[in-house]
Design a protein around this motif. Structure first.
Motif, PDB file in Angstrom:
ATOM      1  N   UNK A 221      24.766  63.741  80.130  1.00  0.00           N
ATOM      2  CA  UNK A 221      23.255  64.389  79.842  1.00  0.00           C
ATOM      3  C   UNK A 221      23.110  64.787  78.721  1.00  0.00           C
ATOM      4  N   UNK A 222      24.042  65.360  78.228  1.00  0.00           N
ATOM      5  CA  UNK A 222      23.981  65.972  76.642  1.00  0.00           C
ATOM      6  C   UNK A 222      25.243  66.454  76.130  1.00  0.00           C
ATOM      7  N   UNK A 223      25.333  66.369  75.026  1.00  0.00           N
ATOM      8  CA  UNK A 223      26.722  66.433  74.058  1.00  0.00           C
ATOM      9  C   UNK A 223      27.310  67.876  74.351  1.00  0.00           C
ATOM     10  N   UNK A 224      26.544  69.003  74.378  1.00  0.00           N
ATOM     11  CA  UNK A 224      27.039  70.234  74.606  1.00  0.00           C
ATOM     12  C   UNK A 224      27.007  70.823  75.965  1.00  0.00           C
ATOM     13  N   UNK A 225      27.979  71.880  76.287  1.00  0.00           N
ATOM     14  CA  UNK A 225      27.974  72.321  77.534  1.00  0.00           C
ATOM     15  C   UNK A 225      26.910  72.856  77.938  1.00  0.00           C
ATOM     16  N   UNK A 226      26.454  72.896  79.243  1.00  0.00           N
ATOM     17  CA  UNK A 226      25.046  73.327  79.698  1.00  0.00           C
ATOM     18  C   UNK A 226      24.527  74.665  79.228  1.00  0.00           C
ATOM     19  N   UNK A 227      25.499  75.764  79.135  1.00  0.00           N
ATOM     20  CA  UNK A 227      24.944  77.127  78.463  1.00  0.00           C
ATOM     21  C   UNK A 227      24.573  77.047  77.132  1.00  0.00           C
ATOM     22  N   UNK A 228      25.175  76.023  76.450  1.00  0.00           N
ATOM     23  CA  UNK A 228      24.773  75.759  75.030  1.00  0.00           C
ATOM     24  C   UNK A 228      23.932  74.644  74.656  1.00  0.00           C
ATOM     25  N   UNK A 229      22.943  74.315  75.660  1.00  0.00           N
ATOM     26  CA  UNK A 229      22.273  73.097  75.496  1.00  0.00           C
ATOM     27  C   UNK A 229      20.638  73.447  75.517  1.00  0.00           C
ATOM     28  N   UNK A 230      20.170  73.105  74.727  1.00  0.00           N
ATOM     29  CA  UNK A 230      18.679  73.158  74.780  1.00  0.00           C
ATOM     30  C   UNK A 230      18.201  71.955  75.792  1.00  0.00           C
ATOM     31  N   UNK A 231      18.879  70.914  75.904  1.00  0.00           N
ATOM     32  CA  UNK A 231      18.314  69.994  77.020  1.00  0.00           C
ATOM     33  C   UNK A 231      18.382  70.723  78.399  1.00  0.00           C
ATOM     34  N   UNK A 232      19.162  71.524  78.539  1.00  0.00           N
ATOM     35  CA  UNK A 232      19.397  72.005  80.015  1.00  0.00           C
ATOM     36  C   UNK A 232      18.405  73.415  80.226  1.00  0.00           C
ATOM     37  N   UNK A 233      18.617  74.330  78.983  1.00  0.00           N
ATOM     38  CA  UNK A 233      18.061  75.486  79.324  1.00  0.00           C
ATOM     39  C   UNK A 233      16.259  75.133  78.950  1.00  0.00           C
ATOM     40  N   UNK A 234      16.008  74.494  78.014  1.00  0.00           N
ATOM     41  CA  UNK A 234      14.690  74.440  77.587  1.00  0.00           C
ATOM     42  C   UNK A 234      13.965  73.211  78.260  1.00  0.00           C
ATOM     43  N   UNK A 266      29.092  81.681  69.595  1.00  0.00           N
ATOM     44  CA  UNK A 266      28.531  81.412  71.116  1.00  0.00           C
ATOM     45  C   UNK A 266      27.305  82.069  71.352  1.00  0.00           C
ATOM     46  N   UNK A 267      27.031  83.281  70.855  1.00  0.00           N
ATOM     47  CA  UNK A 267      25.828  83.850  71.121  1.00  0.00           C
ATOM     48  C   UNK A 267      24.772  83.099  70.391  1.00  0.00           C
ATOM     49  N   UNK A 268      24.985  82.860  69.203  1.00  0.00           N
ATOM     50  CA  UNK A 268      23.994  82.094  68.564  1.00  0.00           C
ATOM     51  C   UNK A 268      23.395  80.792  69.225  1.00  0.00           C
ATOM     52  N   UNK A 269      24.547  79.982  69.677  1.00  0.00           N
ATOM     53  CA  UNK A 269      24.401  78.621  70.229  1.00  0.00           C
ATOM     54  C   UNK A 269      23.444  78.890  71.636  1.00  0.00           C
ATOM     55  N   UNK A 270      23.922  80.080  72.084  1.00  0.00           N
ATOM     56  CA  UNK A 270      23.375  80.243  73.592  1.00  0.00           C
ATOM     57  C   UNK A 270      21.968  80.649  73.424  1.00  0.00           C
ATOM     58  N   UNK A 271      21.545  81.653  72.391  1.00  0.00           N
ATOM     59  CA  UNK A 271      20.085  81.958  72.111  1.00  0.00           C
ATOM     60  C   UNK A 271      19.458  80.796  71.578  1.00  0.00           C
TER      61      UNK A 271
END
Length: 335
Positions: A221-234, A266-271
């Motif tokens: 689905x995406x190259x990043x884990x879900x919590x750091x993924x704009x595909x999943x979050x946004x 980590x915070x930066x990527x999550x936000x």
């Protein structure tokens, strides 16, 4: 401009001098309690009052699911794992009623102590693959989880507590504990959408107040884990599903979050991906690093976090008493 907040964990059963100062920080929007902070119900009420005396508006949270994940046990009901509901009741209507009463009981006992929020319910499916989920899930198929979790959320709301669905988009298939290792789920988006995501989709349709992400990687689905993924979050949660509530990270100190870098990274990527409320637990230096990162940013403190404060409710002693009997009966089933 993004709005962001950070929840603070505490060292013990009383506030330290450092914690009293940290609670005044504008980027601290809440407190998360662990077992080390919960000697008894009476002591928790006193601890909450001491937090409120510093900043009354802070959101006081805890993990009080039942079973293996119940931080406070003395002075409240020892809750069964929610899997006991589907294990005990083969009839859907009976299970739905039981779930509603257990959700009410869990939330009511915390609201009596002025705790605002339990990070519940778990909306994952128990496939028998992931021991960190296991009987924390309502069932072994998405249909059962969807139906029973909706009733549990209804019960929570009757006691004035908002619900937090976790761990989006589904943690039950990945066969690793993200506290200690990287977790990978190789299924396609279409398969996830049609199965694991169904309970989350229903909860969003029913105006779920908050969502917590899994530190799980879904490489199809995406190259990043879900919590750091704009595909999943946004793209998925916000736009495709229409979620309008608060997005929480899972604990940024977990091993599965390490791939994102240091705590500030980590915070930066999550936000950047769309997360609004950060959790960094059992790692005070990590918390301080994240606060420094937020101070150096252009973010504003998240005002919307106040929407998760406990609501007014009318305590029903008769209902609570009956729910405690139910919980004890289901505890026997779980054992």
């Amino acid at each position: 401009m993004s709005e962001v907040t950070l929840f603070l964990d505490l060292e013990g059963t009383e506030l330290t001098a450092e914690e009293k100062d940290l609670l005044k920080h504008p980027y601290i929007g809440g407190v998360i309690l662990f077992a080390r902070n919960t000697e008894s119900a009476e002591q928790v009420a006193a601890l909450v009052a001491s937090v409120r005396s510093i900043r009354e508006e802070l959101v006081i949270s805890i993990d009080q699911e039942g079973g293996r994940v119940q931080r406070l046990k003395k002075g409240v009901t020892v809750l069964p794992p929610v899997k006991a509901i589907s294990k005990q009741y083969s009839g859907a209507s009976e299970g739905v009623i039981a779930a509603k009463e257990l959700g009410y009981l869990m939330a009511a006992e915390l609201r009596q102590l002025d705790v605002d929020l339990s990070f519940a319910p778990v909306l994952d499916v128990d496939y028998g693959r992931n021991t960190v989920i296991g009987n924390r899930a309502f069932g072994e198929d998405y249909e059962t989880v969807t139906e029973i979790s909706a009733a549990y959320i209804e019960g929570m709301r009757l006691a004035g507590m908002s619900a937090t669905g976790k761990h989006f988009p589904g943690h039950g298939w990945a066969d690793a504990d993200t506290h200690h290792a990287d977790a990978i789920d190789g299924r396609s988006f279409d398969e996830l959408w049609a199965t694991d995501m169904v309970p989350f989709r229903q909860a969003v349709d029913n105006n779920l107040e908050a969502m917590m992400f899994a530190h799980v990687h879904y490489p199809e689905c995406d190259s990043s884990p879900a919590g750091f993924s704009s595909f999943w979050l946004d793209e998925t949660l916000r736009k495709k599903m229409g979620f309008g509530g608060i997005i929480f990270s899972d604990d940024l100190s977990m091993k599965a979050a390490h791939s994102a870098g240091g705590y500030a990274e980590r915070a930066d990527k999550a936000v950047a991906s769309g997360c609004q409320a950060l959790l960094c637990c059992n790692e005070r230096q990590g918390t301080l690093d994240i606060l420094k990162y937020l101070e150096a940013s252009d973010f504003k403190p998240l005002k919307e976090i106040s929407s998760l404060r406990g609501k007014e409710w009318n305590m029903d002693e008769e209902r609570l008493s009956a729910a405690r009997v139910l919980a004890n009966d289901l505890l026997d089933v779980a054992l």
